[in-house]
Design an enzyme around this catalytic site. Structure first.
Site, PDB file in Angstrom:
ATOM      1  N   LYS A 143      -2.711   2.304   4.963  1.00  0.00           N
ATOM      2  CA  LYS A 143      -1.616   3.275   4.820  1.00  0.00           C
ATOM      3  C   LYS A 143      -0.425   2.993   5.746  1.00  0.00           C
ATOM      4  O   LYS A 143       0.701   3.367   5.433  1.00  0.00           O
ATOM      5  CB  LYS A 143      -2.134   4.701   5.033  1.00  0.00           C
ATOM      6  N   ASP A 185      -0.271  12.493  -0.031  1.00  0.00           N
ATOM      7  CA  ASP A 185      -1.290  13.305   0.657  1.00  0.00           C
ATOM      8  C   ASP A 185      -0.621  14.571   1.186  1.00  0.00           C
ATOM      9  O   ASP A 185      -1.124  15.681   1.018  1.00  0.00           O
ATOM     10  CB  ASP A 185      -1.886  12.551   1.862  1.00  0.00           C
TER      11      ASP A 185
END
Ligand code: ATR
Length: 268
Positions: free
Chosen positions: A66, A102
């Site tokens: 990420k 997210d």
């Protein structure tokens, strides 16, 4: 062909292929595919550049990529930049755009009003950063606990919130576990600063760990009458935001929920 994938290492456990493939089928997007690709860290950048130059539309990015996803991108969404991590890439005419769904997905799950409520976030990794961003942005007063205190201090300096070392469980309206505790059956009440009987009915308890059965943390919270949001709900919420970015279509949430619950082979 319009190709999508989730890139991770390991990635075989991911429920995103089942969830996103079901969504693409439901939307009638028969020429789209979604697969899982295991990419080692030293191959990540090359793989993404190759995808951006080919027939790929985009990708989800999961642990441990990420941060690397942020670095490889040509453009960052404001959220990805602020959170400091990206979980979604979109390729357009060779350019790589990075997003953090997210954080955006979590915003769609939070009940109103979050403003003024007290929240406790457990953990200080990439998942915690997305959760703290969403809560601070919603106007919650956020405390952050982490096993390694230096990381929660750094997170709060970047994103807001206050590091705590000995949180009072009963004082919070919302408690979110973003740590890996529970993933491999660890006892949350041994590893985290929480008591199984310390939850209250007015509390909302979120566990990012996903599993077919309620985690020990959410079982205890439910037993005390707390509201709960499980890791699969969070997975669906982020997946829906990603799908909208790639396809510009309205995500079929119920189909995604069902596929996420029955797909995959165990915890995240
Ligand atoms: P992610 O991107 O999924 O958040 P990460 O950056 O590896 O992954 O973060 C994992 C989080 O789980 C960290 O907050 C970690 O705490 P440390 O910073 O102290 O390592 C937390 N964690 C993992 N195992 C834990 C355990 N047994 N007890 C408490 N916290 C744990």
């Amino acid at each position: 062909m319009k190709r999508l994938a989730v890139l991770g290492h390991p990635v075989g456990h991911s429920r995103s292929p089942a969830m996103q493939s079901a969504a693409l089928a439901e939307l009638g997007l028969g020429d789209w595919t979604y697969e899982a690709i295991d990419v080692a860290p030293d191959e990540f950048e090359g793989k993404v550049r190759e995808m951006a130059a080919g027939e790929w539309v985009g990708a989800n990015v999961t642990v441990p990529h990420k941060g690397a996803a942020l670095a490889v991108a040509d453009d960052l969404s404001e959220v990805a930049r602020e959170v400091g991590a990206a979980n979604t890439l979109h390729f357009e005419e060779g350019r790589i755009h990075a997003y953090n769904t997210d954080a955006k997905g979590l915003l769609t799950l939070l009940p109103e009003p979050v403003e003024g409520s007290r929240a406790l976030v457990l953990g200080a990794g990439g998942a915690a950063r997305a959760v703290v961003w969403a809560l601070v942005r919603s106007g919650a007063e956020v405390d952050v606990w982490n096993r390694t205190e230096l990381r929660s201090q750094n997170l709060c300096e970047d994103l807001g919130g206050a590091p705590v070392s000995d949180p009072d469980q009963e004082a919070y309206d919302l408690i979110a576990n973003t740590t890996a505790v529970g993933l491999r059956g660890e006892d949350p009440f041994a590893e985290l600063p929480l008591d199984a009987d310390g939850f209250r009915p007015e509390q909302l308890v979120i566990d990012l760990v996903y599993s077919d059965r309620p985690t020990a943390l959410l079982s205890a919270a439910k037993e005390r009458g707390s509201e709960t949001i499980d890791g699969l709900a969070v997975l669906v919420a982020q997946g829906a935001v990603s799908l909208r970015i790639w396809t510009e279509r309205e995500p079929p949430l119920e189909t995604m929920r069902q596929a996420a619950r029955s797909g995959g082979d165990g915890p995240r």
